[in-house]
Design a protein around this motif. Sequence first.
Motif, PDB file in Angstrom:
ATOM      1  N   LEU A   1      -1.810  11.728   3.099  1.00  0.00           N
ATOM      2  CA  LEU A   1      -2.374  10.423   2.744  1.00  0.00           C
ATOM      3  C   LEU A   1      -1.748   9.306   3.573  1.00  0.00           C
ATOM      4  O   LEU A   1      -2.371   8.270   3.802  1.00  0.00           O
TER       5      LEU A   1
ATOM      6  N   ASP B 283       0.830  -1.209   0.000  1.00  0.00           N
ATOM      7  CA  ASP B 283       0.000   0.000   0.000  1.00  0.00           C
ATOM      8  C   ASP B 283       0.864   1.258   0.000  1.00  0.00           C
ATOM      9  O   ASP B 283       0.532   2.252  -0.660  1.00  0.00           O
TER      10      ASP B 283
ATOM     11  N   SER C 272      -0.926  -0.410   7.431  1.00  0.00           N
ATOM     12  CA  SER C 272      -2.023  -0.031   6.543  1.00  0.00           C
ATOM     13  C   SER C 272      -3.376  -0.360   7.177  1.00  0.00           C
ATOM     14  O   SER C 272      -3.579  -1.443   7.727  1.00  0.00           O
TER      15      SER C 272
ATOM     16  N   LYS D 295      -3.914   9.144   6.504  1.00  0.00           N
ATOM     17  CA  LYS D 295      -5.257   8.642   6.218  1.00  0.00           C
ATOM     18  C   LYS D 295      -5.258   7.140   5.944  1.00  0.00           C
ATOM     19  O   LYS D 295      -6.199   6.435   6.311  1.00  0.00           O
ATOM     20  N   SER D 296      -4.206   6.652   5.293  1.00  0.00           N
ATOM     21  CA  SER D 296      -4.178   5.257   4.857  1.00  0.00           C
ATOM     22  C   SER D 296      -3.523   4.316   5.858  1.00  0.00           C
ATOM     23  O   SER D 296      -3.651   3.097   5.730  1.00  0.00           O
TER      24      SER D 296
ATOM     25  N   LEU E  93       1.176   4.301  -2.879  1.00  0.00           N
ATOM     26  CA  LEU E  93       0.951   5.701  -2.520  1.00  0.00           C
ATOM     27  C   LEU E  93       2.088   6.632  -2.940  1.00  0.00           C
ATOM     28  O   LEU E  93       1.898   7.850  -3.029  1.00  0.00           O
TER      29      LEU E  93
END
Length: 424
Positions: free
Chosen positions: A141, A127, A418, A144-145, A131
């Motif tokens: 991000l 992940d 993640s 957020k992730s 990104l």
Amino acid sequence: MFKSIIFNKALLSVCLLSLFLSGCATKIHSVSNTSYSAKSKAWKSKRARSGTVVSGPAKYTALPFSSSENAARRIEIQSQNLSSWKDLGPQIRESIEYAGRNPAGGMALKRDDLRLTWGQLRKSLEDLERLLPRLDKNPELLGKSFIWYELQSGAEMTGYYTPVIEASLTKTGPYKYPIYRVPPDLRKARPGQTHPWSEQLRKGYRVENGKILPYHSRRAIDIDQVLAGRSLEVAWLKDPVDLFYMHVQGGGVLHLPDGRLRTAVFSGTNGLSFKGLGQIMLNKGILNRNQLSREKIKEYLLSHPDRMWELMSENDSYIFFQITRGQPLGANGKPLMSMVSLATDPELIPLGSIVAFRTDIFPQEGRPSQRVNGLGLAQDTGKAIRGARLDYYIGTGNEFNYPAHHLKKVVPVYLLISRAALRR
């Protein structure tokens, strides 16, 4: 009168209801009145203070969503000498390959406060890899992730590097101090063997006259020369202290007389305990605490050759190497990356983990420190790296001696997992 009776009944009902609810409510005791048994492992603080790792068991706590976003914005990839987040791509791919060699359902981290499988660790790396093209413009991000698990005690961070050392592949002239490959009589315990192994014997032992014994110590190898004449030498150095510190670093780049470079890569250990040379000399009163730089230690040893071998031999641990044409490798079998790779204790931070941290690097003597708000990858281990401890890989070359050996401080540390991986 009638209204008064009704009011009194209502008041009585409210009082009874209050008493009932107070009896069901959880009683909250003040911390000062709470007693702990002598065996209790009470956590003393949520933050590192006064430059030391907080006492108590290492413990992870997830940051709130908004705090994760703020922490992500503070990462400055340029402080790690990278021009873009995308520069991390090849190194992340190496960690993905390492994590993929382990069973997806196997436990990468098994703790009371956090449990992770190798599959979740690999998913987190994948992940992050996806990104990377978006993080230069939108670093939030990463908050957020990913869930940011804060190591509440912080961790003591030190630095290491790969030295470039004058060496020869043959014994000639001043090149007379050998680098040994793994001896054929060095054995390790296998799962299922029934001997009552000590932890050290599991890591390395030998069999002599039918008896299982610890493998040869540094004293036996360097002073008694028990390995000499067995065709185990793979290279020779000019400087015995450089050889000792190459063992501490776990490898080195060899500069040969004809200008070629080769790399001495860790390939095994005798399994005996490591003891730092600085601590040995401090305990003996040879140097005081303010003199424990590598330069001062080396200066003393070379000026006291009669004591040099005895002092170095008090560190029983001995490392064996193989000579390659490649780059220095981490414990995951992959090349290390300057200002990104970290050596960790896998019991706390598994190999392959994504780790955010903040530290200060002193690039050269007399120059101010440089703040690093970084994202690292756990790709190496070390005998001295236990518990809440990180060793930060500064780079390859003797110019990294100073910053590596002047890094020692408690830093904030976050393990990034993640959110999608945790839903598995």
